[in-house]
Design a protein around this motif. Sequence first.
Motif, PDB file in Angstrom:
ATOM      1  N   GLU A 156      10.358  -7.513   5.015  1.00 15.93           N
ATOM      2  CA  GLU A 156      11.545  -7.378   5.851  1.00 15.93           C
ATOM      3  C   GLU A 156      12.227  -8.735   6.013  1.00 15.93           C
ATOM      4  O   GLU A 156      11.569  -9.767   6.125  1.00 15.93           O
ATOM      5  CB  GLU A 156      11.173  -6.837   7.234  1.00 15.93           C
ATOM      6  N   ARG A 157      13.555  -8.701   6.042  1.00 16.50           N
ATOM      7  CA  ARG A 157      14.350  -9.905   6.306  1.00 16.50           C
ATOM      8  C   ARG A 157      15.389  -9.541   7.350  1.00 16.50           C
ATOM      9  O   ARG A 157      16.195  -8.633   7.136  1.00 16.50           O
ATOM     10  CB  ARG A 157      15.020 -10.398   5.019  1.00 16.50           C
ATOM     11  N   ILE A 202      14.653  -3.876   5.497  1.00 15.95           N
ATOM     12  CA  ILE A 202      13.577  -3.736   4.516  1.00 15.95           C
ATOM     13  C   ILE A 202      14.130  -4.071   3.128  1.00 15.95           C
ATOM     14  O   ILE A 202      15.081  -3.435   2.657  1.00 15.95           O
ATOM     15  CB  ILE A 202      12.997  -2.313   4.530  1.00 15.95           C
ATOM     16  N   VAL A 203      13.545  -5.069   2.478  1.00 19.53           N
ATOM     17  CA  VAL A 203      13.983  -5.442   1.128  1.00 19.53           C
ATOM     18  C   VAL A 203      13.010  -4.939   0.068  1.00 19.53           C
ATOM     19  O   VAL A 203      13.351  -4.912  -1.120  1.00 19.53           O
ATOM     20  CB  VAL A 203      14.171  -6.967   1.000  1.00 19.53           C
ATOM     21  N   HIS A 204      11.813  -4.561   0.475  1.00 20.03           N
ATOM     22  CA  HIS A 204      10.870  -3.926  -0.454  1.00 20.03           C
ATOM     23  C   HIS A 204       9.881  -3.106   0.359  1.00 20.03           C
ATOM     24  O   HIS A 204       9.395  -3.548   1.396  1.00 20.03           O
ATOM     25  CB  HIS A 204      10.117  -4.959  -1.296  1.00 20.03           C
ATOM     26  N   ASP A 205       9.544  -1.931  -0.152  1.00 19.13           N
ATOM     27  CA  ASP A 205       8.544  -1.086   0.493  1.00 19.13           C
ATOM     28  C   ASP A 205       7.839  -0.304  -0.606  1.00 19.13           C
ATOM     29  O   ASP A 205       8.389   0.656  -1.137  1.00 19.13           O
ATOM     30  CB  ASP A 205       9.193  -0.143   1.511  1.00 19.13           C
ATOM     31  N   GLY A 206       6.638  -0.756  -0.982  1.00 20.20           N
ATOM     32  CA  GLY A 206       5.925  -0.080  -2.060  1.00 20.20           C
ATOM     33  C   GLY A 206       4.772  -0.908  -2.569  1.00 20.20           C
ATOM     34  O   GLY A 206       4.392  -1.939  -1.980  1.00 20.20           O
ATOM     35  N   ALA A 207       4.209  -0.491  -3.684  1.00 26.34           N
ATOM     36  CA  ALA A 207       3.025  -1.135  -4.248  1.00 26.34           C
ATOM     37  C   ALA A 207       3.416  -2.333  -5.106  1.00 26.34           C
ATOM     38  O   ALA A 207       4.395  -2.286  -5.859  1.00 26.34           O
ATOM     39  CB  ALA A 207       2.239  -0.132  -5.082  1.00 26.34           C
ATOM     40  N   VAL A 208       2.648  -3.404  -4.983  1.00 26.03           N
ATOM     41  CA  VAL A 208       2.795  -4.582  -5.832  1.00 26.03           C
ATOM     42  C   VAL A 208       1.398  -5.029  -6.270  1.00 26.03           C
ATOM     43  O   VAL A 208       0.398  -4.687  -5.644  1.00 26.03           O
ATOM     44  CB  VAL A 208       3.513  -5.751  -5.116  1.00 26.03           C
ATOM     45  N   SER A 209       1.360  -5.802  -7.344  1.00 22.94           N
ATOM     46  CA  SER A 209       0.084  -6.349  -7.800  1.00 22.94           C
ATOM     47  C   SER A 209      -0.135  -7.762  -7.279  1.00 22.94           C
ATOM     48  O   SER A 209      -1.276  -8.201  -7.158  1.00 22.94           O
ATOM     49  CB  SER A 209       0.020  -6.344  -9.323  1.00 22.94           C
ATOM     50  N   ILE A 250       6.059  -9.772   6.456  1.00 21.78           N
ATOM     51  CA  ILE A 250       5.306  -9.015   5.464  1.00 21.78           C
ATOM     52  C   ILE A 250       4.328  -8.116   6.199  1.00 21.78           C
ATOM     53  O   ILE A 250       3.480  -8.605   6.967  1.00 21.78           O
ATOM     54  CB  ILE A 250       4.546  -9.962   4.512  1.00 21.78           C
ATOM     55  N   ARG A 251       4.452  -6.822   5.983  1.00 21.02           N
ATOM     56  CA  ARG A 251       3.547  -5.856   6.617  1.00 21.02           C
ATOM     57  C   ARG A 251       2.734  -5.180   5.511  1.00 21.02           C
ATOM     58  O   ARG A 251       3.303  -4.563   4.604  1.00 21.02           O
ATOM     59  CB  ARG A 251       4.334  -4.829   7.424  1.00 21.02           C
ATOM     60  N   LEU A 252       1.422  -5.315   5.608  1.00 22.37           N
ATOM     61  CA  LEU A 252       0.514  -4.777   4.608  1.00 22.37           C
ATOM     62  C   LEU A 252      -0.131  -3.491   5.123  1.00 22.37           C
ATOM     63  O   LEU A 252      -0.470  -3.401   6.308  1.00 22.37           O
ATOM     64  CB  LEU A 252      -0.567  -5.816   4.270  1.00 22.37           C
ATOM     65  N   GLU A 253      -0.303  -2.537   4.230  1.00 23.39           N
ATOM     66  CA  GLU A 253      -0.876  -1.260   4.642  1.00 23.39           C
ATOM     67  C   GLU A 253      -2.299  -1.428   5.175  1.00 23.39           C
ATOM     68  O   GLU A 253      -2.732  -0.719   6.088  1.00 23.39           O
ATOM     69  CB  GLU A 253      -0.864  -0.291   3.466  1.00 23.39           C
ATOM     70  N   GLU A 254      -3.023  -2.387   4.614  1.00 28.65           N
ATOM     71  CA  GLU A 254      -4.360  -2.723   5.097  1.00 28.65           C
ATOM     72  C   GLU A 254      -4.569  -4.219   4.924  1.00 28.65           C
ATOM     73  O   GLU A 254      -3.858  -4.866   4.159  1.00 28.65           O
ATOM     74  CB  GLU A 254      -5.430  -1.944   4.335  1.00 28.65           C
TER      75      GLU A 254
END
Length: 295
Positions: free
Chosen positions: A177-178, A182-189, A256-260
């Motif tokens: 988030e900025r 929300i500028v990205h919401d999903g899976a990343v490596s 940055i919000r992480l699912e876990e």
Amino acid sequence: MKALVISNPSSGTSETMLGEVVATVESLYDEIHIQKTLAEGDAARLAQASKSYDHLLVIGGDGTLHEVVNGLMHLAKDERPSIGLIPGGTCNDFARALGLPVEPIEAARIIKMNHTESVDVMRINERFGLNFVGVGLIADASRQIDPIQKETLGSIGYFLATIRQFRELDPFNVRIERDGDIVHDGAVSFLYIGNGAYLGTVPTKLPTQSFNDGLVEVVHSSAIGFPMIRQLLAQQLGLEQSSDEWVHLQMSDLTIRLEEPQLIDVDGEHFTTDELHIDVLPNELAFFVPTHETV
């Protein structure tokens, strides 16, 4: 003038190196006080008590510098001494970003040129960083590197650890988030937030990267496995990619919000959390750097 020298013997700083560095700069000062770190936290404590000095000379690697920065940020801005960084570790990434010679005596000569440049500091929750914040692949590879391999192979050891980590890489869900958007919401490596320009001695190759522009570089990728390996090798391990699977943004603050909870790497130091608040504090510290004529 007075100088405080913080030297970390465990980073490879020998008595001979320390003596040569002090001999190189001693004509600049009326007093030089030398303090050697003996345990974790010593560099931060010594830096926090350095406000009576004009210059703070740091002999050590990225970990020592990280502690020093966190100590200095407890002082008022006008109480912080100018920093002379003498590379003494394995990677010395922020020293490279500053354009400093990696040879300690040559780096000490830069201090005699008396040319400083202001540097931004990243505030990450309740701590501070200069070089980068890594989540996912970057953090895991840094944690997994074998200490003996790091000592004997240096930056090659980081590369080998990264390749090994691909075999166990699991994407993770993250929301970036900025300013509440929300500028990205999903899976990343992996996720990289950078203020410096090197990662494990390898240049990040981000054309907009700067340590004093009030911004951090934010790079994330959804590529995994061999596609990522091919892209990294094609770019000589740089982070500037042309693939749609790679995203590069610039920000002055982000959440940055992480699912876990995930392992977080800040300049080589690790902790675990599920939320990060990162903002850039512009021009907080002054470092001795080469003049433009010497770069």
